[in-house]
Design an enzyme around this catalytic site. Sequence first.
Site, PDB file in Angstrom:
ATOM      1  N   PHE A  25      -4.407   7.089   2.997  1.00 17.91           N
ATOM      2  CA  PHE A  25      -4.386   8.215   2.060  1.00 17.91           C
ATOM      3  C   PHE A  25      -3.556   9.319   2.695  1.00 17.91           C
ATOM      4  O   PHE A  25      -3.913   9.857   3.743  1.00 17.91           O
ATOM      5  CB  PHE A  25      -5.786   8.742   1.730  1.00 17.91           C
ATOM      6  CG  PHE A  25      -5.710   9.791   0.646  1.00 17.91           C
ATOM      7  CD1 PHE A  25      -5.734   9.430  -0.688  1.00 17.91           C
ATOM      8  CD2 PHE A  25      -5.531  11.142   0.961  1.00 17.91           C
ATOM      9  CE1 PHE A  25      -5.612  10.388  -1.699  1.00 17.91           C
ATOM     10  CE2 PHE A  25      -5.405  12.100  -0.039  1.00 17.91           C
ATOM     11  CZ  PHE A  25      -5.443  11.719  -1.370  1.00 17.91           C
ATOM     12  N   ASP A  30      -0.403  11.100  10.946  1.00 18.09           N
ATOM     13  CA  ASP A  30      -0.933  12.005   9.925  1.00 18.09           C
ATOM     14  C   ASP A  30      -2.317  12.452  10.384  1.00 18.09           C
ATOM     15  O   ASP A  30      -3.316  11.751  10.189  1.00 18.09           O
ATOM     16  CB  ASP A  30      -0.998  11.298   8.562  1.00 18.09           C
ATOM     17  CG  ASP A  30      -1.548  12.228   7.481  1.00 18.09           C
ATOM     18  OD1 ASP A  30      -2.132  13.276   7.829  1.00 18.09           O
ATOM     19  OD2 ASP A  30      -1.407  11.893   6.286  1.00 18.09           O
ATOM     20  N   LYS A  56      -4.817  20.982   6.149  1.00 16.30           N
ATOM     21  CA  LYS A  56      -6.239  21.279   5.963  1.00 16.30           C
ATOM     22  C   LYS A  56      -6.750  22.394   6.887  1.00 16.30           C
ATOM     23  O   LYS A  56      -6.564  23.553   6.578  1.00 16.30           O
ATOM     24  CB  LYS A  56      -7.064  20.000   6.148  1.00 16.30           C
ATOM     25  CG  LYS A  56      -6.793  18.955   5.053  1.00 16.30           C
ATOM     26  CD  LYS A  56      -7.828  17.855   5.095  1.00 16.30           C
ATOM     27  CE  LYS A  56      -7.468  16.664   4.241  1.00 16.30           C
ATOM     28  NZ  LYS A  56      -7.816  16.811   2.838  1.00 16.30           N
TER      29      LYS A  56
HETATM   30  C1  PLP Z   1      -4.755  11.997   6.005  1.00 18.46           C
HETATM   31  C2  PLP Z   1      -4.375  12.884   4.859  1.00 18.46           C
HETATM   32  N1  PLP Z   1      -3.091  13.161   4.643  1.00 18.46           N
HETATM   33  C3  PLP Z   1      -2.711  13.955   3.626  1.00 18.46           C
HETATM   34  C4  PLP Z   1      -3.622  14.496   2.756  1.00 18.46           C
HETATM   35  C5  PLP Z   1      -3.168  15.355   1.608  1.00 18.46           C
HETATM   36  O1  PLP Z   1      -3.509  16.688   1.803  1.00 18.46           O
HETATM   37  P1  PLP Z   1      -3.530  17.695   0.551  1.00 18.46           P
HETATM   38  O2  PLP Z   1      -4.690  17.317  -0.316  1.00 18.46           O
HETATM   39  O3  PLP Z   1      -3.683  19.057   1.186  1.00 18.46           O
HETATM   40  O4  PLP Z   1      -2.220  17.541  -0.144  1.00 18.46           O
HETATM   41  C6  PLP Z   1      -4.975  14.215   2.942  1.00 18.46           C
HETATM   42  C7  PLP Z   1      -5.996  14.769   2.007  1.00 18.46           C
HETATM   43  O5  PLP Z   1      -7.126  14.346   1.947  1.00 18.46           O
HETATM   44  C8  PLP Z   1      -5.369  13.394   4.023  1.00 18.46           C
HETATM   45  O6  PLP Z   1      -6.646  13.082   4.220  1.00 18.46           O
END
Ligand code: PLP
Length: 403
Positions: free
Chosen positions: A140, A225, A254
Amino acid sequence: MSQQDLLALEDAHVAHNYHPLPVMLTSGAGATMTDIEGRVYIDCLAGYSALNFGHSHPDLLAAAHHQLDTLTLTSRAFHHDLLGPFAAELAELSGKDMVLPMNSGAEAVESGIKVARKWGYEVKGVAADQANIVVASDSFHGRTTTIVGFSTDEAARKNFGPFTPGFRIVPYGDADAVAAAIDDNTVAVLMEPIQGEAGVVVPPADFWPRLRSLCTEHNVLLVADEIQSGLGRTGRTFAVEHFGVVPDIYLLGKALGGGLLPLSAVVANRDILGVLQPGQHGSTFGGNPLACAVGRAVIRLLSSGEPQRRAEELGAHLHSRLGALVGHGLLEVRGYGLWAGIDVDPAIGTGRQVIERMAARGVLAKDTHGSTIRLAPPLVISLEDLDRAIDAVRDSLADLSGS
Ligand SMILES: Cc1ncc(COP(=O)(O)O)c(C=O)c1O
């Protein structure tokens, strides 16, 4: 307005892209939130880890309040006095040279993809438009069309195509599959150190070390990530530290914005981020003064090491108590620090049924993929509240199993 009226307004006027619990929250402090009727809940989701430092952290609020009265937005058309300090401090925390500031997590991922492709063409020498990036199943990384194009979650993809080419999906945790997917046109391997949305899935211990060796051997960028796993959640600043690995690019988001505002970043050395020249990438709000002020306060908290220490110590307690529930309504417990994915035995019920019962006991958490629940309280949670949250898991499982 009553809770019923507010729920009806949402139902009528907000797109139905979420399925929230029927709890109407009005305030938050530390690891708790209070609803419209004055009921206090322990927050075991922490805004999907955006609230690692809790609700209304005094240092973060002070930084935001000061900056609100001073300067909030300049656009990058001009300089402002917080961008340099923020970037230098974040680079130092990450052990890298440079920062590309953005807003949402998905933007950081998109930006990381663009940087890796540009690096591939201009530094590695990949032929025009031939770059590929190796990604994992069940990942994700956000909700943009490019990102959902390499998701393996049908709900995230269906009817959003056509998708961006140039991604190779391999099973998460399978280093041999990554090795087989890499060719001369591979510019990056992009993965979560621990998969959050998939249910806090921890890969085999040698997975990240093998990714590191493969990427070094084939001149491929290793992109971690850390948007959900990073910034203290697992008991380390970055989850990759558990595997003794340093990636080429960190994607952060986040908790970088302290739960106050969206702030994300791509962090890497100059030989990578240096490929971007004026006009090639940007964002109106990226690196704005208000976000930089909050981001600097977040970095100060992390630089003390205290959030990481709490996550590690309380996390050991969390995992030991949850481990005792395996065989008593739980099939498995995974994770590091104050981050746990627990699999509810489908024989007794669904994850949703468990979180509904937890909410009735004053604890808010979120299910994922049917039978999994993610527990990720703010790192400021007290031992007492953590025990109350775990008691709520235990008692809700017992309700369902009829014991
Ligand atoms: C690992 C990871 N990358 C990217 C994102 C995307 O972040 P955003 O919701 O701020 O776009 C998330 C969101 O849950 C995430 O868990």
